[in-house]
Design a protein around this motif. Structure first.
Motif, PDB file in Angstrom:
ATOM      1  N   SER A   9       0.822  -1.219   0.000  1.00  0.00           N
ATOM      2  CA  SER A   9       0.000   0.000   0.000  1.00  0.00           C
ATOM      3  C   SER A   9       0.856   1.271   0.000  1.00  0.00           C
ATOM      4  CB  SER A   9      -0.905  -0.004   1.236  1.00  0.00           C
ATOM      5  OG  SER A   9      -1.374   1.311   1.502  1.00  0.00           O
ATOM      6  N   SER A  10       0.649   2.126  -1.004  1.00  0.00           N
ATOM      7  CA  SER A  10       1.411   3.377  -1.023  1.00  0.00           C
ATOM      8  C   SER A  10       0.852   4.343   0.027  1.00  0.00           C
ATOM      9  CB  SER A  10       1.424   3.999  -2.415  1.00  0.00           C
ATOM     10  OG  SER A  10       0.144   4.397  -2.798  1.00  0.00           O
ATOM     11  N   ALA A  11      -0.439   4.237   0.327  1.00  0.00           N
ATOM     12  CA  ALA A  11      -1.001   5.112   1.362  1.00  0.00           C
ATOM     13  C   ALA A  11      -0.429   4.744   2.737  1.00  0.00           C
ATOM     14  CB  ALA A  11      -2.524   5.009   1.358  1.00  0.00           C
ATOM     15  N   ARG A  14       3.159   5.995   3.199  1.00  0.00           N
ATOM     16  CA  ARG A  14       3.302   7.390   3.648  1.00  0.00           C
ATOM     17  C   ARG A  14       3.435   7.461   5.172  1.00  0.00           C
ATOM     18  NH1 ARG A  14      -2.262   8.561   0.440  1.00  0.00           N
ATOM     19  NH2 ARG A  14      -1.470   8.318  -1.669  1.00  0.00           N
ATOM     20  N   ILE A  33      -5.239  -6.827   1.041  1.00  0.00           N
ATOM     21  CA  ILE A  33      -6.131  -5.935   0.274  1.00  0.00           C
ATOM     22  C   ILE A  33      -6.362  -6.400  -1.163  1.00  0.00           C
ATOM     23  CG2 ILE A  33      -5.602  -3.866   1.656  1.00  0.00           C
ATOM     24  CD1 ILE A  33      -3.688  -2.954  -0.564  1.00  0.00           C
ATOM     25  N   ASN A  40      -9.527  -6.558   4.002  1.00  0.00           N
ATOM     26  CA  ASN A  40     -10.030  -5.192   4.172  1.00  0.00           C
ATOM     27  C   ASN A  40     -11.523  -5.084   3.871  1.00  0.00           C
ATOM     28  OD1 ASN A  40      -9.372  -5.475   1.315  1.00  0.00           O
ATOM     29  ND2 ASN A  40      -9.803  -3.308   1.129  1.00  0.00           N
ATOM     30  N   ARG A  41     -12.084  -6.094   3.190  1.00  0.00           N
ATOM     31  CA  ARG A  41     -13.528  -6.073   2.875  1.00  0.00           C
ATOM     32  C   ARG A  41     -14.330  -6.978   3.811  1.00  0.00           C
ATOM     33  NH1 ARG A  41     -14.707  -1.656   0.765  1.00  0.00           N
ATOM     34  NH2 ARG A  41     -12.791  -0.930  -0.168  1.00  0.00           N
ATOM     35  N   LEU A  53     -10.201   0.529   4.237  1.00  0.00           N
ATOM     36  CA  LEU A  53      -8.930   0.943   3.625  1.00  0.00           C
ATOM     37  C   LEU A  53      -7.810   0.921   4.659  1.00  0.00           C
ATOM     38  CD1 LEU A  53     -10.262   4.057   1.652  1.00  0.00           C
ATOM     39  CD2 LEU A  53      -9.943   1.724   0.786  1.00  0.00           C
ATOM     40  N   VAL A  54      -6.601   0.731   4.160  1.00  0.00           N
ATOM     41  CA  VAL A  54      -5.411   0.977   4.974  1.00  0.00           C
ATOM     42  C   VAL A  54      -4.700   2.190   4.393  1.00  0.00           C
ATOM     43  CG1 VAL A  54      -5.105  -1.402   5.726  1.00  0.00           C
ATOM     44  CG2 VAL A  54      -4.017  -0.671   3.594  1.00  0.00           C
ATOM     45  N   PRO A  55      -4.029   2.969   5.217  1.00  0.00           N
ATOM     46  CA  PRO A  55      -3.759   2.754   6.629  1.00  0.00           C
ATOM     47  C   PRO A  55      -4.912   3.222   7.516  1.00  0.00           C
ATOM     48  CG  PRO A  55      -2.795   4.819   5.952  1.00  0.00           C
ATOM     49  CD  PRO A  55      -3.415   4.224   4.725  1.00  0.00           C
ATOM     50  N   GLN A  67      -7.329   7.855   6.909  1.00  0.00           N
ATOM     51  CA  GLN A  67      -6.807   8.781   5.903  1.00  0.00           C
ATOM     52  C   GLN A  67      -5.352   9.146   6.247  1.00  0.00           C
ATOM     53  OE1 GLN A  67      -8.114   9.554   2.983  1.00  0.00           O
ATOM     54  NE2 GLN A  67      -9.957   8.367   3.395  1.00  0.00           N
ATOM     55  N   SER A  68      -4.473   8.806   5.304  1.00  0.00           N
ATOM     56  CA  SER A  68      -3.043   8.946   5.573  1.00  0.00           C
ATOM     57  C   SER A  68      -2.623  10.377   5.898  1.00  0.00           C
ATOM     58  CB  SER A  68      -2.228   8.408   4.394  1.00  0.00           C
ATOM     59  OG  SER A  68      -2.597   9.063   3.198  1.00  0.00           O
ATOM     60  N   HIS A 107      -3.937   8.799  -6.700  1.00  0.00           N
ATOM     61  CA  HIS A 107      -4.085   7.518  -6.010  1.00  0.00           C
ATOM     62  C   HIS A 107      -5.533   7.044  -5.932  1.00  0.00           C
ATOM     63  CE1 HIS A 107      -4.430   4.882  -2.456  1.00  0.00           C
ATOM     64  NE2 HIS A 107      -3.325   4.368  -2.946  1.00  0.00           N
ATOM     65  N   PRO A 111      -6.487   2.572  -7.038  1.00  0.00           N
ATOM     66  CA  PRO A 111      -6.253   1.529  -6.036  1.00  0.00           C
ATOM     67  C   PRO A 111      -6.899   0.201  -6.455  1.00  0.00           C
ATOM     68  CG  PRO A 111      -8.063   2.863  -5.316  1.00  0.00           C
ATOM     69  CD  PRO A 111      -7.585   3.455  -6.625  1.00  0.00           C
ATOM     70  N   PRO A 112      -6.641  -0.882  -5.709  1.00  0.00           N
ATOM     71  CA  PRO A 112      -7.171  -2.202  -6.086  1.00  0.00           C
ATOM     72  C   PRO A 112      -8.689  -2.228  -6.278  1.00  0.00           C
ATOM     73  CG  PRO A 112      -5.549  -2.441  -4.332  1.00  0.00           C
ATOM     74  CD  PRO A 112      -5.722  -0.968  -4.552  1.00  0.00           C
ATOM     75  N   ARG A 113      -9.436  -1.496  -5.470  1.00  0.00           N
ATOM     76  CA  ARG A 113     -10.908  -1.571  -5.586  1.00  0.00           C
ATOM     77  C   ARG A 113     -11.394  -0.987  -6.902  1.00  0.00           C
ATOM     78  NH1 ARG A 113      -9.271   2.254  -2.375  1.00  0.00           N
ATOM     79  NH2 ARG A 113     -10.167   4.336  -2.285  1.00  0.00           N
TER      80      ARG A 113
HETATM   81  N1  LIG Z   1      -7.246   8.333   0.799  1.00  0.00           N
HETATM   82  C1  LIG Z   1      -6.845   7.169   1.529  1.00  0.00           C
HETATM   83  C2  LIG Z   1      -6.560   6.040   0.572  1.00  0.00           C
HETATM   84  C3  LIG Z   1      -6.414   4.716   1.264  1.00  0.00           C
HETATM   85  C4  LIG Z   1      -6.373   3.587   0.245  1.00  0.00           C
HETATM   86  O1  LIG Z   1      -7.003   3.644  -0.833  1.00  0.00           O
HETATM   87  N2  LIG Z   1      -5.636   2.540   0.598  1.00  0.00           N
HETATM   88  C5  LIG Z   1      -5.537   1.419  -0.308  1.00  0.00           C
HETATM   89  C6  LIG Z   1      -4.170   0.811  -0.283  1.00  0.00           C
HETATM   90  S1  LIG Z   1      -2.984   1.918  -0.981  1.00  0.00           S
HETATM   91  C7  LIG Z   1      -6.523   0.362   0.117  1.00  0.00           C
HETATM   92  O2  LIG Z   1      -6.726   0.130   1.291  1.00  0.00           O
HETATM   93  N3  LIG Z   1      -7.127  -0.262  -0.874  1.00  0.00           N
HETATM   94  C8  LIG Z   1      -8.040  -1.315  -0.682  1.00  0.00           C
HETATM   95  C9  LIG Z   1      -8.925  -1.445  -1.883  1.00  0.00           C
HETATM   96  O3  LIG Z   1      -8.743  -0.689  -2.831  1.00  0.00           O
HETATM   97  O4  LIG Z   1      -9.779  -2.308  -1.843  1.00  0.00           O
HETATM   98  C10 LIG Z   1      -5.617   7.499   2.386  1.00  0.00           C
HETATM   99  O5  LIG Z   1      -4.884   8.433   2.011  1.00  0.00           O
HETATM  100  O6  LIG Z   1      -5.392   6.860   3.429  1.00  0.00           O
END
Ligand SMILES: N[C@@H](CCC(=O)N[C@@H](CS)C(=O)NCC(=O)O)C(=O)O
Length: 211
Positions: A9-11, A14, A33, A40-41, A53-55, A67-68, A107, A111-113
């Protein structure tokens, strides 16, 4: 404190970079994820973070911060050194605007979703999803580069120390390069990212490649 993360996860990267810059160690809880069974779901994690979502950071006062950018700013307030926001109001606004240009305009679209929905719901094949991702990454980073070209004066995005802007730029740039985007087209981004690669807090906490 407990930080919910995933290594790709890039978020989450951070937040890991911010913690490393401040030399703060927290308990981490990995959350998968990718794939149909992604944690995560699942209900267990949705009870922790309804956004799935993470983080996400659970503080010592049992407060959940999602929210990062909110997490990084919370850490900056709890552990002020080194500061992750510039001292002047314009510099702070610029640093946040770069962080948000990456989090919200790049971003959030890749993301994966989003990829899962494009392929599962709309039948877009893997090359099509990759082209989608590259489009938003290139458009977004080109705009970031234009902002940097107009305003940058120091070694990093703002001045001569890393700020939230660098913390958000670095993981996105690493993933952009992995997605086949040529970073060398952007002089400021390339210079900054190359410099950040030399800092262990960044290099050691980059998002891991997808297997
Ligand atoms: N805006 C959120 C974005 C968080 C986010 O999208 N995290 C991704 C990983 S980088 C995630 O959990 N994705 C799960 C998915 O897409 O199902 C933040 O800055 O924390």
């Amino acid at each position: 404190m407990k930080l919910y993360v995933n290594e790709i996860s890039s978020a989450a990267s951070r937040v890991r970079i911010a913690l490393a810059l401040k030399a703060v160690t927290v308990e981490t809880q990995p959350v998968t994820i990718l794939g149909a069974e992604a944690e995560n779901r699942q209900a267990d994690y949705l009870r922790v973070n309804p956004q799935g979502l993470v983080p996400a950071l659970l503080t010592d006062n049992h407060e959940l911060i999602t929210q990062s950018l909110a997490i990084v700013e919370y850490l900056d307030e709890c552990y002020p050194l080194p500061p992750l926001l510039p001292r002047d109001a314009e510099g702070r606004a610029f640093a946040r605007s770069i962080a948000l240009a990456i989090a919200s305009e790049i971003h959030a679209l890749v993301p994966p979703r989003v990829a899962a929905r494009l392929s599962g719901e709309f039948g877009i094949d893997a090359p099509g999803v990759s082209a989608w991702n590259r489009h938003w990454i290139v458009e977004g980073l080109a705009a970031v580069e234009a902002r940097l070209a107009a305003r940058r004066t120091g070694a990093y995005v703002v001045g001569n120390a890393p700020t939230v802007a660098d913390i958000f730029l670095f993981p996105q740039a690493i993933n952009a390069a992995r997605a086949g985007v040529d970073l060398s087209q952007w002089r400021n981004i390339t210079e900054i990212v190359d410099r950040l690669r030399g800092l262990p807090a960044f290099a050691d906490n980059a998002p891991a490649p997808r297997k």
